[in-house]
Write an enzyme that holds these catalytic residues in place. Structure first.
Site, PDB file in Angstrom:
ATOM      1  N   ASP A   1      29.067  43.694  46.411  1.00 30.05           N
ATOM      2  CA  ASP A   1      29.869  43.877  47.621  1.00 30.05           C
ATOM      3  C   ASP A   1      31.031  44.827  47.415  1.00 30.05           C
ATOM      4  O   ASP A   1      31.495  45.456  48.354  1.00 30.05           O
ATOM      5  CB  ASP A   1      30.373  42.520  48.143  1.00 30.05           C
TER       6      ASP A   1
ATOM      7  N   ASN B   1      48.400  30.554  54.079  1.00 31.54           N
ATOM      8  CA  ASN B   1      47.506  31.561  53.518  1.00 31.54           C
ATOM      9  C   ASN B   1      48.024  32.910  54.008  1.00 31.54           C
ATOM     10  O   ASN B   1      48.174  33.097  55.210  1.00 31.54           O
ATOM     11  CB  ASN B   1      46.076  31.323  54.028  1.00 31.54           C
ATOM     12  N   GLY B   2      48.312  33.818  53.083  1.00 35.52           N
ATOM     13  CA  GLY B   2      48.768  35.139  53.503  1.00 35.52           C
ATOM     14  C   GLY B   2      49.911  35.639  52.642  1.00 35.52           C
ATOM     15  O   GLY B   2      50.260  35.036  51.629  1.00 35.52           O
TER      16      GLY B   2
ATOM     17  N   CYS C   1      41.599  45.427  59.563  1.00 30.59           N
ATOM     18  CA  CYS C   1      42.484  46.061  58.589  1.00 30.59           C
ATOM     19  C   CYS C   1      41.576  46.686  57.537  1.00 30.59           C
ATOM     20  O   CYS C   1      40.762  46.002  56.931  1.00 30.59           O
ATOM     21  CB  CYS C   1      43.416  45.051  57.924  1.00 30.59           C
TER      22      CYS C   1
ATOM     23  N   CYS D   1      46.204  45.596  48.457  1.00 30.25           N
ATOM     24  CA  CYS D   1      46.367  44.846  49.710  1.00 30.25           C
ATOM     25  C   CYS D   1      47.776  44.268  49.734  1.00 30.25           C
ATOM     26  O   CYS D   1      48.238  43.712  48.743  1.00 30.25           O
ATOM     27  CB  CYS D   1      45.349  43.715  49.770  1.00 30.25           C
TER      28      CYS D   1
ATOM     29  N   GLY E   1      40.174  29.324  46.574  1.00 30.85           N
ATOM     30  CA  GLY E   1      41.202  29.073  45.569  1.00 30.85           C
ATOM     31  C   GLY E   1      40.850  27.903  44.700  1.00 30.85           C
ATOM     32  O   GLY E   1      40.502  26.840  45.210  1.00 30.85           O
TER      33      GLY E   1
ATOM     34  N   SER F   1      28.208  36.352  46.032  1.00 28.85           N
ATOM     35  CA  SER F   1      28.769  37.005  47.205  1.00 28.85           C
ATOM     36  C   SER F   1      27.929  38.165  47.726  1.00 28.85           C
ATOM     37  O   SER F   1      28.068  38.563  48.871  1.00 28.85           O
ATOM     38  CB  SER F   1      30.189  37.493  46.897  1.00 28.85           C
TER      39      SER F   1
HETATM   40  P1  AMP Z   1      35.687  44.210  39.333  1.00 26.08           P
HETATM   41  O1  AMP Z   1      34.913  43.585  38.238  1.00 26.08           O
HETATM   42  O2  AMP Z   1      37.156  44.203  39.062  1.00 26.08           O
HETATM   43  O3  AMP Z   1      35.182  45.557  39.735  1.00 26.08           O
HETATM   44  O4  AMP Z   1      35.532  43.256  40.591  1.00 26.08           O
HETATM   45  C1  AMP Z   1      34.442  43.377  41.432  1.00 26.08           C
HETATM   46  C2  AMP Z   1      33.801  42.046  41.659  1.00 26.08           C
HETATM   47  O5  AMP Z   1      34.772  41.082  42.035  1.00 26.08           O
HETATM   48  C3  AMP Z   1      32.797  42.132  42.768  1.00 26.08           C
HETATM   49  O6  AMP Z   1      31.592  41.622  42.236  1.00 26.08           O
HETATM   50  C4  AMP Z   1      33.338  41.293  43.895  1.00 26.08           C
HETATM   51  O7  AMP Z   1      32.353  40.391  44.340  1.00 26.08           O
HETATM   52  C5  AMP Z   1      34.525  40.564  43.336  1.00 26.08           C
HETATM   53  N1  AMP Z   1      35.786  40.799  44.083  1.00 26.08           N
HETATM   54  C6  AMP Z   1      36.101  41.754  44.945  1.00 26.08           C
HETATM   55  N2  AMP Z   1      37.380  41.643  45.376  1.00 26.08           N
HETATM   56  C7  AMP Z   1      37.892  40.566  44.768  1.00 26.08           C
HETATM   57  C8  AMP Z   1      39.162  39.917  44.775  1.00 26.08           C
HETATM   58  N3  AMP Z   1      40.192  40.384  45.501  1.00 26.08           N
HETATM   59  N4  AMP Z   1      39.304  38.804  44.038  1.00 26.08           N
HETATM   60  C9  AMP Z   1      38.295  38.359  43.282  1.00 26.08           C
HETATM   61  N5  AMP Z   1      37.093  38.945  43.198  1.00 26.08           N
HETATM   62  C10 AMP Z   1      36.878  40.031  43.922  1.00 26.08           C
END
Ligand code: AMP
Length: 475
Positions: A366, A121-122, A458, A402, A47, A303
């Site tokens: 990822d 957190n949550g 989960c 989520c 954050g 990541s």
């Molecule tokens: P997007 O561009 O919306 O498809 O987001 C995918 C990218 O955001 C990926 O490269 C992930 O590493 C990252 N990502 C995945 N989930 C989250 C999340 N909940 N909050 C922020 N970044 C995310």
């Protein structure tokens, strides 16, 4: 009960402050607020919107909260103004376009039993119902925060001590939560009965520290002791006394898979599993499931680097730095609008022409959420001369929101809930696209069997099956 945080929210509409955050706490240490500073700094990836620290000294609280990064909000002088041997802190993720200091934690409350500061957190899935019930009984809320729901429940409880009030209040909560609660005499740590979000306890000499992730223990020189158990409430004082209570029976384990896939730092351990190693296994498994003829493998920094290394090792292709991240920009999700996000991605990443020009590139990421990042990166790689771009995602299609603490867009903004894999491939302009299978992901993470095919994870965002009620249908 009075709510005496120094800022009031404009307009009264906020996002859920509890979502997507990092918490840290220390008790029994002369420099508790300094430990918080370093611990929160290590949790900064969880954050970046706001942060705060509250310490207890001389029978009262000392606190500071502010917008921005830990290093921006606190100076040496500020920390010296937060004396005491117990302190808790918080870093908050931006969950909406609005940035309000009122959302910064720890939140501080005064009630007949004393003062309490809460960092969480949550997400509480039954917060709207609890809030309606409390309001109908006369409670007046100052924020829309889940944390305040807990505070009101504590204030309404009529037990003999503050700890018992907290114990009873925790029993009413559903959803995902890790709480640190500071009173003038005690530090309380509690985790939801499913154990959705990570939460651990460490030791530093005679002091005890708590953190969302174990990387914060390394940052302060503490050693990992154990996880806070699902349904457990730990009560500690500054003399080293520690009491473990079970406020609820542990329920079906629901450790958040996205923590393994994306959120937690690679140097953290979650349930005894190192995140970097788990991500490498995800990448290896992905290579076994979706091998492709190519020249180089590259990962989306930061990541996805571990997964990309795993993919490269398994496929025996060279891992290359095909993409570079400008480390001085934040995560893309901080940008409020889609337009700005696209711009943000551009600001953030560049392709290394010398590495990718003329090459068949495997690009490992990822996850795909909205699809913005993949679209931009495939374009970047092609602009830098890549001959082919094969996208490999080290998790299954992210199709469902989520409800348990991760900020996600609504279902229709999730590209995988609207389009098939091939349609996504076309949309992002990749030569091929593969997602890791659900079984592959669960096996690669490697948590021991918990009597469930999901091994106690989960997987709701991938499967739409959640280990606990979401209350969405009832609503
Ligand atoms: P997007 O561009 O919306 O498809 O987001 C995918 C990218 O955001 C990926 O490269 C992930 O590493 C990252 N990502 C995945 N989930 C989250 C999340 N909940 N909050 C922020 N970044 C995310």
């Amino acid at each position: 009960m009075s709510f005496y945080n120094d800022v009031r929210a404009p307009g009264g509409a906020f996002s859920h402050p509890g979502e997507e955050c990092g918490i840290f706490g220390a008790v029994g240490h002369e420099e508790a607020s300094f430990l918080n500073y370093y611990g929160l700094h290590a949790l900064q990836h969880r954050g970046q919107e706001s942060c705060g620290i509250c310490s207890s000294y001389g029978g009262r609280f000392h606190h500071r909260r502010g917008m921005g990064l830990v290093k921006e909000v606190f100076t040496q002088e500020h920390l010296e103004e937060l004396p005491g041997v117990a302190a808790i802190g918080h870093v908050r993720y931006s969950t909406s376009g609005e940035s309000h200091l009122v959302n910064a934690q720890p939140l501080i409350f005064r009630y007949r039993g004393g003062e309490l500061a809460i960092a969480t957190n949550g997400t509480l899935t039954n917060a709207p119902e609890l809030r309606a019930e409390l309001e109908s009984e006369g409670s007046i809320f100052q924020t829309t925060s889940d944390t305040e729901v807990l505070a009101h429940l504590v204030a309404r409880s009529r037990e003999a001590s503050l700890e018992e009030d907290v114990f009873q209040a925790l029993n009413r909560l559903d959803g995902a939560f890790a709480f640190l609660i500071l009173t003038n005499e005690r530090l309380i740590a509690a985790r939801d009965p499913h154990g959705f979000r990570p939460f651990s306890m460490g030791r530093l000499g005679d002091a005890r520290v708590f953190a969302s992730e174990t990387c914060a223990f390394d940052a302060v020189g503490a050693t990992f002791d154990r996880e806070v158990a699902p349904g457990e409430m730990l009560v500690l004082d500054d003399e080293g006394n520690q009491e473990s209570l079970q406020f609820a029976e542990p329920r079906r384990r629901g450790v958040c898979t996205m923590e393994y896939v994306y959120f937690a730092r690679p140097d953290s351990d979650l349930d005894g599993i190192n995140l970097h190693s788990a991500r490498k296994r995800l990448g290896r498994r992905l290579a076994r499931e979706a091998l492709v003829e190519a020249d180089v493998v590259t990962g989306v920094p930061d990541s996805s680097i571990s997964a990309a290394i795993g993919y490269a090792e398994e496929s025996r292709l060279p891992y290359e730095m095909g993409l570079i991240k400008n480390r001085y920009t934040g995560r893309t999700f901080i940008q409020p609008s889609q337009g700005l996000r696209e711009q943000g991605v551009k600001m953030k990443l560049s392709a290394v022409r010398g590495v990718v020009a003329g090459k068949r590139v495997v690009m490992v990421d990822d996850s795909i959420v909205r699809g913005t990042t993949s679209l931009r990166i495939v374009r970047l790689l092609r602009e830098a001369g890549a001959r082919e771009v094969h996208v490999r995602i080290s998790s299954p299609p992210f199709q469902n929101p989520c409800y348990f603490g991760i900020d996600t867009p609504s279902r229709d903004e999730l590209i995988a809930s609207r389009l098939t894999v091939d349609e996504i491939r076309e949309k992002i302009g990749a030569d091929s696209l593969h997602f890791l299978s659900r079984e592959g992901m669960v096996e690669a993470i490697g948590r021991p069997e918990c009597g469930h095919p999901d091994r106690g994870h989960c997987l709701g965002c991938f499967t739409n099956e959640y280990p606990a009620p979401t209350y969405e249908e009832e609503r």
